[in-house]
Scaffold this motif. Structure first.
Motif, PDB file in Angstrom:
ATOM      1  N   MET A   1       0.845  -1.176   0.000  1.00 29.34           N
ATOM      2  CA  MET A   1       0.000   0.000   0.000  1.00 29.34           C
ATOM      3  C   MET A   1       0.890   1.238   0.000  1.00 29.34           C
ATOM      4  SD  MET A   1      -3.064  -0.905   2.652  1.00 29.34           S
ATOM      5  CE  MET A   1      -4.320  -2.041   2.150  1.00 29.34           C
ATOM      6  N   PRO A   2       0.539   2.210  -0.815  1.00 27.53           N
ATOM      7  CA  PRO A   2       1.309   3.461  -0.810  1.00 27.53           C
ATOM      8  C   PRO A   2       1.226   4.143   0.564  1.00 27.53           C
ATOM      9  CG  PRO A   2      -0.095   3.322  -2.750  1.00 27.53           C
ATOM     10  CD  PRO A   2      -0.476   2.184  -1.856  1.00 27.53           C
ATOM     11  N   VAL A   3       2.346   4.680   1.018  1.00 25.17           N
ATOM     12  CA  VAL A   3       2.433   5.293   2.340  1.00 25.17           C
ATOM     13  C   VAL A   3       2.408   6.810   2.204  1.00 25.17           C
ATOM     14  CG1 VAL A   3       3.896   5.560   4.384  1.00 25.17           C
ATOM     15  CG2 VAL A   3       3.709   3.328   3.262  1.00 25.17           C
ATOM     16  N   ALA A   4       1.665   7.459   3.105  1.00 21.02           N
ATOM     17  CA  ALA A   4       1.594   8.920   3.154  1.00 21.02           C
ATOM     18  C   ALA A   4       1.379   9.321   4.607  1.00 21.02           C
ATOM     19  CB  ALA A   4       0.452   9.430   2.283  1.00 21.02           C
ATOM     20  N   SER A   5       1.631  10.577   4.912  1.00 19.34           N
ATOM     21  CA  SER A   5       1.364  11.054   6.272  1.00 19.34           C
ATOM     22  C   SER A   5      -0.147  11.113   6.486  1.00 19.34           C
ATOM     23  CB  SER A   5       1.972  12.444   6.482  1.00 19.34           C
ATOM     24  OG  SER A   5       1.227  13.402   5.743  1.00 19.34           O
ATOM     25  N   LEU A   6      -0.557  11.075   7.739  1.00 18.39           N
ATOM     26  CA  LEU A   6      -1.978  11.140   8.050  1.00 18.39           C
ATOM     27  C   LEU A   6      -2.573  12.455   7.550  1.00 18.39           C
ATOM     28  CD1 LEU A   6      -4.416   9.781   9.208  1.00 18.39           C
ATOM     29  CD2 LEU A   6      -3.719  10.544  11.482  1.00 18.39           C
ATOM     30  N   ASP A   7      -1.830  13.545   7.689  1.00 10.00           N
ATOM     31  CA  ASP A   7      -2.317  14.832   7.181  1.00 10.00           C
ATOM     32  C   ASP A   7      -2.506  14.786   5.672  1.00 10.00           C
ATOM     33  OD1 ASP A   7      -2.452  16.016   9.686  1.00 10.00           O
ATOM     34  OD2 ASP A   7      -0.446  16.922   9.533  1.00 10.00           O
ATOM     35  N   ALA A   8      -1.557  14.163   4.972  1.00 18.79           N
ATOM     36  CA  ALA A   8      -1.667  14.054   3.515  1.00 18.79           C
ATOM     37  C   ALA A   8      -2.865  13.186   3.128  1.00 18.79           C
ATOM     38  CB  ALA A   8      -0.387  13.484   2.926  1.00 18.79           C
ATOM     39  N   ILE A   9      -3.099  12.129   3.886  1.00 13.30           N
ATOM     40  CA  ILE A   9      -4.251  11.270   3.608  1.00 13.30           C
ATOM     41  C   ILE A   9      -5.541  12.052   3.828  1.00 13.30           C
ATOM     42  CG2 ILE A   9      -5.517   9.218   4.372  1.00 13.30           C
ATOM     43  CD1 ILE A   9      -2.727   7.964   4.977  1.00 13.30           C
ATOM     44  N   ARG A  10      -5.636  12.747   4.941  1.00 14.81           N
ATOM     45  CA  ARG A  10      -6.856  13.530   5.223  1.00 14.81           C
ATOM     46  C   ARG A  10      -7.079  14.609   4.160  1.00 14.81           C
ATOM     47  NH1 ARG A  10      -5.981  13.019  11.370  1.00 14.81           N
ATOM     48  NH2 ARG A  10      -7.729  11.675  11.916  1.00 14.81           N
ATOM     49  N   SER A  11      -6.017  15.152   3.620  1.00 10.46           N
ATOM     50  CA  SER A  11      -6.168  16.199   2.594  1.00 10.46           C
ATOM     51  C   SER A  11      -6.766  15.650   1.298  1.00 10.46           C
ATOM     52  CB  SER A  11      -4.825  16.871   2.302  1.00 10.46           C
ATOM     53  OG  SER A  11      -4.002  16.038   1.504  1.00 10.46           O
ATOM     54  N   ARG A  12      -6.789  14.344   1.156  1.00 13.69           N
ATOM     55  CA  ARG A  12      -7.319  13.718  -0.065  1.00 13.69           C
ATOM     56  C   ARG A  12      -8.780  13.305   0.064  1.00 13.69           C
ATOM     57  NH1 ARG A  12      -3.285  11.437  -3.294  1.00 13.69           N
ATOM     58  NH2 ARG A  12      -4.986  11.261  -4.815  1.00 13.69           N
ATOM     59  N   ILE A  13      -9.398  13.571   1.218  1.00 10.41           N
ATOM     60  CA  ILE A  13     -10.812  13.224   1.392  1.00 10.41           C
ATOM     61  C   ILE A  13     -11.618  13.879   0.276  1.00 10.41           C
ATOM     62  CG2 ILE A  13     -12.849  13.524   2.867  1.00 10.41           C
ATOM     63  CD1 ILE A  13     -10.947  13.238   5.295  1.00 10.41           C
ATOM     64  N   GLY A  14     -12.461  13.083  -0.358  1.00  9.13           N
ATOM     65  CA  GLY A  14     -13.288  13.570  -1.454  1.00  9.13           C
ATOM     66  C   GLY A  14     -12.665  13.418  -2.825  1.00  9.13           C
ATOM     67  N   SER A  15     -11.463  12.860  -2.874  1.00  2.62           N
ATOM     68  CA  SER A  15     -10.799  12.713  -4.167  1.00  2.62           C
ATOM     69  C   SER A  15     -10.307  11.278  -4.375  1.00  2.62           C
ATOM     70  CB  SER A  15      -9.611  13.679  -4.291  1.00  2.62           C
ATOM     71  OG  SER A  15      -8.604  13.364  -3.358  1.00  2.62           O
ATOM     72  N   GLU A  16     -10.005  10.984  -5.624  1.00  2.92           N
ATOM     73  CA  GLU A  16      -9.456   9.671  -5.946  1.00  2.92           C
ATOM     74  C   GLU A  16      -8.048   9.572  -5.390  1.00  2.92           C
ATOM     75  OE1 GLU A  16     -10.250   7.523  -9.819  1.00  2.92           O
ATOM     76  OE2 GLU A  16      -8.163   8.148 -10.110  1.00  2.92           O
ATOM     77  N   VAL A  17      -7.774   8.471  -4.697  1.00  3.21           N
ATOM     78  CA  VAL A  17      -6.459   8.290  -4.086  1.00  3.21           C
ATOM     79  C   VAL A  17      -5.610   7.257  -4.806  1.00  3.21           C
ATOM     80  CG1 VAL A  17      -7.137   9.098  -1.799  1.00  3.21           C
ATOM     81  CG2 VAL A  17      -7.363   6.665  -2.362  1.00  3.21           C
ATOM     82  N   GLY A  18      -6.226   6.464  -5.670  1.00  5.23           N
ATOM     83  CA  GLY A  18      -5.438   5.466  -6.375  1.00  5.23           C
ATOM     84  C   GLY A  18      -6.255   4.618  -7.322  1.00  5.23           C
ATOM     85  N   VAL A  19      -5.530   4.026  -8.259  1.00  5.72           N
ATOM     86  CA  VAL A  19      -6.104   3.107  -9.243  1.00  5.72           C
ATOM     87  C   VAL A  19      -5.193   1.889  -9.287  1.00  5.72           C
ATOM     88  CG1 VAL A  19      -6.779   2.782 -11.651  1.00  5.72           C
ATOM     89  CG2 VAL A  19      -6.997   5.044 -10.592  1.00  5.72           C
ATOM     90  N   SER A  20      -5.767   0.718  -9.178  1.00  6.96           N
ATOM     91  CA  SER A  20      -4.960  -0.503  -9.215  1.00  6.96           C
ATOM     92  C   SER A  20      -4.552  -0.827 -10.640  1.00  6.96           C
ATOM     93  CB  SER A  20      -5.743  -1.681  -8.624  1.00  6.96           C
ATOM     94  OG  SER A  20      -6.752  -2.112  -9.518  1.00  6.96           O
ATOM     95  N   SER A  21      -3.642  -1.756 -10.765  1.00 10.89           N
ATOM     96  CA  SER A  21      -3.307  -2.276 -12.090  1.00 10.89           C
ATOM     97  C   SER A  21      -4.428  -3.213 -12.545  1.00 10.89           C
ATOM     98  CB  SER A  21      -1.962  -3.016 -12.053  1.00 10.89           C
ATOM     99  OG  SER A  21      -2.040  -4.103 -11.153  1.00 10.89           O
TER     100      SER A  21
END
Length: 151
Positions: A1-21
């Motif tokens: 799983m891609p790693v990010a800070s909790l703040d960075a994760i929260r900043s992505r609420i409401g948006s696409e965070v990833g697409v699998s292969s």
């Protein structure tokens, strides 16, 4: 799983965070799932009989497609670096929209809907997941998926 800070994760609420292969839903995978679940309906395992249906051939089980979310999430969901463990917390809504014909490829698109602290050291993440079928307009499924992270 891609790693990010909790703040960075929260900043992505409401948006696409990833697409699998893309991954292939071949007949072998479908047959193995039929054996594991004892769901051996002919539309899944009998190519000749399934060819005479509106599907034109065998299709994967809806629950097989749903079960592939774990595999897809490993590539697409963001998690904090402090994660100790992640568990499947459940699903609030699942809709099977289009069948996945044997041999087709699927992938998951993950939108982060919320991050809530369930208890100290426990984060509940809600994602809307759409499983696309390569070359088809309609997705295989949509789901609201809950994951509990221990940090």
């Amino acid at each position: 799983m891609p790693v990010a800070s909790l703040d960075a994760i929260r900043s992505r609420i409401g948006s696409e965070v990833g697409v699998s292969s893309w991954l292939t839903m071949d007949q072998e995978r479908i047959n193995e799932f039929a054996d594991a679940t004892e769901d051996r309906q002919f539309i899944h395992i009998d190519p000749e009989a399934a060819a005479r249906t509106p599907f034109g051939g065998t299709i994967g089980h809806g629950f097989l497609t749903l079960s592939m979310l774990s595999r897809m999430a490993a590539e697409a969901m963001l998690v904090p670096g402090s994660i100790k463990m992640a568990v499947n917390y459940g699903l609030d809504r699942v809709r099977f929209i289009a069948p996945v014909r044997s041999g087709k490829r699927i992938r998951g698109r993950f939108r982060l809907d919320s991050v809530d602290e369930k208890a100290p050291g426990q984060l509940l993440l809600r994602h809307t997941v759409t499983v696309e079928i390569e070359g088809e307009e309609k997705p295989a499924l949509t789901a609201e998926w809950l994951g509990l992270l221990f940090v």
